[in-house]
Design a protein around this motif. Structure first.
Motif, PDB file in Angstrom:
ATOM      1  N   HIS A 131       4.550  11.985  -7.229  1.00  0.00           N
ATOM      2  CA  HIS A 131       5.031  12.295  -5.875  1.00  0.00           C
ATOM      3  C   HIS A 131       5.415  13.768  -5.717  1.00  0.00           C
ATOM      4  N   GLU A 132       5.932  14.413  -6.780  1.00  0.00           N
ATOM      5  CA  GLU A 132       6.404  15.787  -6.638  1.00  0.00           C
ATOM      6  C   GLU A 132       5.240  16.768  -6.506  1.00  0.00           C
ATOM      7  N   GLY A 133       4.057  16.361  -6.996  1.00  0.00           N
ATOM      8  CA  GLY A 133       2.886  17.226  -6.878  1.00  0.00           C
ATOM      9  C   GLY A 133       2.397  17.381  -5.440  1.00  0.00           C
ATOM     10  N   ARG A 134       2.856  16.487  -4.545  1.00  0.00           N
ATOM     11  CA  ARG A 134       2.438  16.549  -3.148  1.00  0.00           C
ATOM     12  C   ARG A 134       3.626  16.953  -2.309  1.00  0.00           C
ATOM     13  N   LYS A 135       3.706  18.215  -1.960  1.00  0.00           N
ATOM     14  CA  LYS A 135       4.805  18.703  -1.131  1.00  0.00           C
ATOM     15  C   LYS A 135       4.454  18.496   0.330  1.00  0.00           C
ATOM     16  N   GLY A 136       5.162  17.589   0.981  1.00  0.00           N
ATOM     17  CA  GLY A 136       4.840  17.306   2.377  1.00  0.00           C
ATOM     18  C   GLY A 136       3.648  16.371   2.469  1.00  0.00           C
ATOM     19  N   ALA A 137       3.407  15.825   3.642  1.00  0.00           N
ATOM     20  CA  ALA A 137       2.339  14.833   3.825  1.00  0.00           C
ATOM     21  C   ALA A 137       0.975  15.481   3.984  1.00  0.00           C
ATOM     22  N   LYS A 289      -5.889   2.746   1.151  1.00  0.00           N
ATOM     23  CA  LYS A 289      -5.568   1.996   2.378  1.00  0.00           C
ATOM     24  C   LYS A 289      -6.829   1.303   2.912  1.00  0.00           C
ATOM     25  N   PRO A 290      -6.730   0.002   3.240  1.00  0.00           N
ATOM     26  CA  PRO A 290      -7.878  -0.670   3.860  1.00  0.00           C
ATOM     27  C   PRO A 290      -8.192  -0.024   5.220  1.00  0.00           C
ATOM     28  N   PHE A 291      -9.426  -0.205   5.690  1.00  0.00           N
ATOM     29  CA  PHE A 291      -9.845   0.428   6.949  1.00  0.00           C
ATOM     30  C   PHE A 291      -8.967  -0.040   8.106  1.00  0.00           C
ATOM     31  N   TYR A 292      -8.662  -1.335   8.149  1.00  0.00           N
ATOM     32  CA  TYR A 292      -7.773  -1.862   9.195  1.00  0.00           C
ATOM     33  C   TYR A 292      -6.481  -2.348   8.560  1.00  0.00           C
ATOM     34  N   GLY A 293      -5.360  -1.893   9.125  1.00  0.00           N
ATOM     35  CA  GLY A 293      -4.053  -2.378   8.651  1.00  0.00           C
ATOM     36  C   GLY A 293      -3.768  -1.962   7.224  1.00  0.00           C
ATOM     37  N   GLY A 294      -2.801  -2.632   6.606  1.00  0.00           N
ATOM     38  CA  GLY A 294      -2.477  -2.355   5.210  1.00  0.00           C
ATOM     39  C   GLY A 294      -1.569  -1.158   5.050  1.00  0.00           C
ATOM     40  N   LYS A 295      -0.881  -1.128   3.926  1.00  0.00           N
ATOM     41  CA  LYS A 295       0.060  -0.036   3.644  1.00  0.00           C
ATOM     42  C   LYS A 295      -0.653   1.111   2.935  1.00  0.00           C
ATOM     43  N   VAL A 296      -0.056   2.307   3.039  1.00  0.00           N
ATOM     44  CA  VAL A 296      -0.608   3.445   2.305  1.00  0.00           C
ATOM     45  C   VAL A 296       0.202   3.653   1.025  1.00  0.00           C
ATOM     46  N   ASN A 320       4.962   7.242  -3.963  1.00  0.00           N
ATOM     47  CA  ASN A 320       5.818   8.291  -3.398  1.00  0.00           C
ATOM     48  C   ASN A 320       7.003   7.681  -2.634  1.00  0.00           C
ATOM     49  N   GLY A 321       7.329   6.421  -2.969  1.00  0.00           N
ATOM     50  CA  GLY A 321       8.441   5.732  -2.305  1.00  0.00           C
ATOM     51  C   GLY A 321       9.227   4.898  -3.294  1.00  0.00           C
ATOM     52  N   THR A 322       9.382   3.616  -2.974  1.00  0.00           N
ATOM     53  CA  THR A 322      10.188   2.717  -3.817  1.00  0.00           C
ATOM     54  C   THR A 322       9.288   1.893  -4.742  1.00  0.00           C
ATOM     55  N   LEU A 323       9.687   1.798  -5.998  1.00  0.00           N
ATOM     56  CA  LEU A 323       8.943   1.028  -7.004  1.00  0.00           C
ATOM     57  C   LEU A 323       9.852  -0.069  -7.548  1.00  0.00           C
ATOM     58  N   GLU A 331      14.654 -10.044 -15.354  1.00  0.00           N
ATOM     59  CA  GLU A 331      15.390  -8.903 -14.777  1.00  0.00           C
ATOM     60  C   GLU A 331      14.474  -8.097 -13.867  1.00  0.00           C
ATOM     61  N   THR A 332      15.086  -7.434 -12.881  1.00  0.00           N
ATOM     62  CA  THR A 332      14.320  -6.523 -12.025  1.00  0.00           C
ATOM     63  C   THR A 332      15.048  -5.189 -11.933  1.00  0.00           C
ATOM     64  N   LYS A 333      14.308  -4.166 -11.580  1.00  0.00           N
ATOM     65  CA  LYS A 333      14.896  -2.836 -11.390  1.00  0.00           C
ATOM     66  C   LYS A 333      14.109  -2.103 -10.318  1.00  0.00           C
ATOM     67  N   VAL A 334      14.820  -1.319  -9.495  1.00  0.00           N
ATOM     68  CA  VAL A 334      14.165  -0.554  -8.437  1.00  0.00           C
ATOM     69  C   VAL A 334      14.354   0.933  -8.710  1.00  0.00           C
ATOM     70  N   ILE A 335      13.266   1.703  -8.599  1.00  0.00           N
ATOM     71  CA  ILE A 335      13.344   3.167  -8.678  1.00  0.00           C
ATOM     72  C   ILE A 335      12.868   3.710  -7.338  1.00  0.00           C
ATOM     73  N   ASP A 336      13.698   4.520  -6.698  1.00  0.00           N
ATOM     74  CA  ASP A 336      13.315   5.160  -5.442  1.00  0.00           C
ATOM     75  C   ASP A 336      12.961   6.614  -5.748  1.00  0.00           C
ATOM     76  N   THR A 337      11.664   6.934  -5.694  1.00  0.00           N
ATOM     77  CA  THR A 337      11.228   8.288  -6.071  1.00  0.00           C
ATOM     78  C   THR A 337      11.782   9.339  -5.111  1.00  0.00           C
ATOM     79  N   THR A 338      12.135   8.929  -3.887  1.00  0.00           N
ATOM     80  CA  THR A 338      12.616   9.919  -2.912  1.00  0.00           C
ATOM     81  C   THR A 338      14.043  10.376  -3.217  1.00  0.00           C
ATOM     82  N   THR A 339      14.775   9.603  -4.052  1.00  0.00           N
ATOM     83  CA  THR A 339      16.147  10.014  -4.382  1.00  0.00           C
ATOM     84  C   THR A 339      16.295  10.449  -5.835  1.00  0.00           C
TER      85      THR A 339
END
Length: 424
Positions: A131-137, A289-296, A320-323, A331-339
């Motif tokens: 995610h850090e390699g991409r500055k801005g969208a 991303k699929p052509f119609y709908g779907g997440k990026v 580039n978001g939450t994993l 057990e589960t764990k969440v990593i938020d790359t934005t923080t």
């Protein structure tokens, strides 16, 4: 005497004389060959990497349309001169350094108590490395490195931030970056070792943690209509010397989408991570991303112990978001790359860099891009590339192959000339 003192840029030598060579005080040593970095001269990087969030301007769109009219689907773009206004203000070699933007997660792999914990730690690090390699969208293209170009930097990683991540939550606070004794040092060097094909190598190491990564990547771009695909051919090897483990990994492809409007980047493809010694492997899929709908920016991963055919960890989310990670014990764990706190790299100022170091080499192109003078930036870029072509023709005529400074070809790959696993 003349050959006794080796300068790392390879084109200056100490002449015999009574004075002490100035580079001895900067960390160079006799007969050691090229050094990794002159870390005493490095300062925290303050360069602003944010790219202006604008779409393609009307006059630029006509340039791209003209270019597209001359291209065929699937065409290799390696030799196509792309317009300068799509350039990001840094070299691809520097972009690779951003894979280490969370060096605490990288070094924490060595703290894993078992092979299972270490491979999961590596997958956690790997998924946060892009995610850090991409500055801005906005999708912009880094400079194609010139053959012989190098990039050096390092990170001071606070020791109290390096701990097994399975149980300990990540704390961005109370780190002291100023006392090296309380920090691990991670050093990085990248070099462009070939022009055709365009092969980049990078190596980083932490002596105290006895960890190093050696990677060679060959980029291949192709035209896909309204997008451009870039394959990353090659592989990297993470070595944990304390455990005698080697993790071989590959890299995803990148795609620049919507090149006529507001270009954006997505990663795609299946990559693998494997450790022959422990029998653990991981498959990571970057979903386009699929052509119609779907997440990026979706990514999924699975870590497996091959001898027992057991899945020990699954992950899903956005690179580039939450994993979210789910382990086989429930057990589960969440990593938020934005923080996640980004550790700033340290780099020597321009005046202390050699002529072939990325920021110095591309200095004028970067300067004109910042000023918005596209014509002057294009002219400076053309001069650099023409100089490279002239030197290449000279080598062909003399039949003298290019000799990289820091990397040696071994089979299909390239290896750093003095890696940690060969150090005595």
């Amino acid at each position: 005497m003349a050959s006794f003192w080796e300068f790392r840029d390879g084109h200056q030598r100490h002449s015999s004389g009574g004075e002490i060579p100035p580079f001895l005080s900067m960390g160079w040593t006799p007969n050691s060959g090229p050094d990794l970095v002159l870390s005493e001269d490095e300062k925290s990087d303050t360069e602003d990497k944010e790219e202006t969030e604008l779409g393609v301007m009307e006059d630029q769109r006509s340039v791209i349309l003209h270019l597209i009219s001359q291209l065929k689907l699937g065409m290799d773009l390696t030799k196509v001169v792309l317009p300068t206004f799509i350039l990001e203000k840094r070299s691809l070699l520097e972009m690779y350094a951003d894979f280490m933007a969370h060096p605490d997660l990288l070094l924490a792999i060595t703290a894993g108590a078992t092979p299972e914990e270490r491979v999961i730690c590596f997958v956690e690090y790997y998924l946060t490395a892009f995610h850090e390699g991409r500055k801005g969208a906005l999708a912009k293209k880094p400079y194609n490195p010139i053959i012989g170009e190098t990039f050096h930097c390092s990170w001071e990683v606070p020791k109290d931030s390096v701990k097994p991540k399975r149980t300990a939550p990540h704390s961005p606070h109370s780190h002291n970056h100023d006392h090296p004794s309380e920090s691990y040092k991670l050093r990085f060097v990248a070099e462009q070792v070939s022009h055709h094909p365009p092969i980049s190598c990078f190596y980083c190491e932490c002596k105290e943690k006895r960890l190093c990564v050696n990677t060679h990547v060959w980029t291949k771009s192709k035209f896909m209509g309204m997008s451009v695909g870039v394959s990353m051919i090659g592989e990297g090897v993470l070595r944990l010397l304390e455990h005698g483990e080697e993790y071989v990994f590959t890299l995803p492809s990148a795609y620049a989408r919507s090149i006529l409007t507001i270009p954006w980047v997505e990663l795609g493809g299946k990559v693998s991570i494997s450790c022959a010694k422990t029998g653990y492997s991981a498959t990571v899929i970057f979903h386009t991303k699929p052509f119609y709908g779907g997440k990026v920016h979706r990514v999924t991963a699975e870590v497996k112990h091959n001898p027992t055919n057991t899945i020990v960890c699954k992950a899903h989310g956005e690179w580039n978001g939450t994993l979210e990670f789910t382990y086989n014990n429930g057990e589960t764990k969440v990593i938020d790359t934005t923080t996640l706190p980004v550790c700033p790299k340290k780099i020597r100022p321009l005046e202390k860099q050699g002529p072939m170091e990325s920021r110095n080499l591309w200095r004028e192109v970067t300067q004109y891009l910042r000023l918005g003078d596209i014509d002057a930036a294009t002219e400076q870029k053309r001069r650099l590339e023409e100089k490279q072509r002239v030197e290449e023709r000279k080598r062909e005529n003399l039949r003298t192959p290019w000799q990289p400074k820091y990397f040696i070809q071994e089979g299909d790959g390239w290896v750093y000339f003095n890696p940690l696993w060969k150090a005595h």
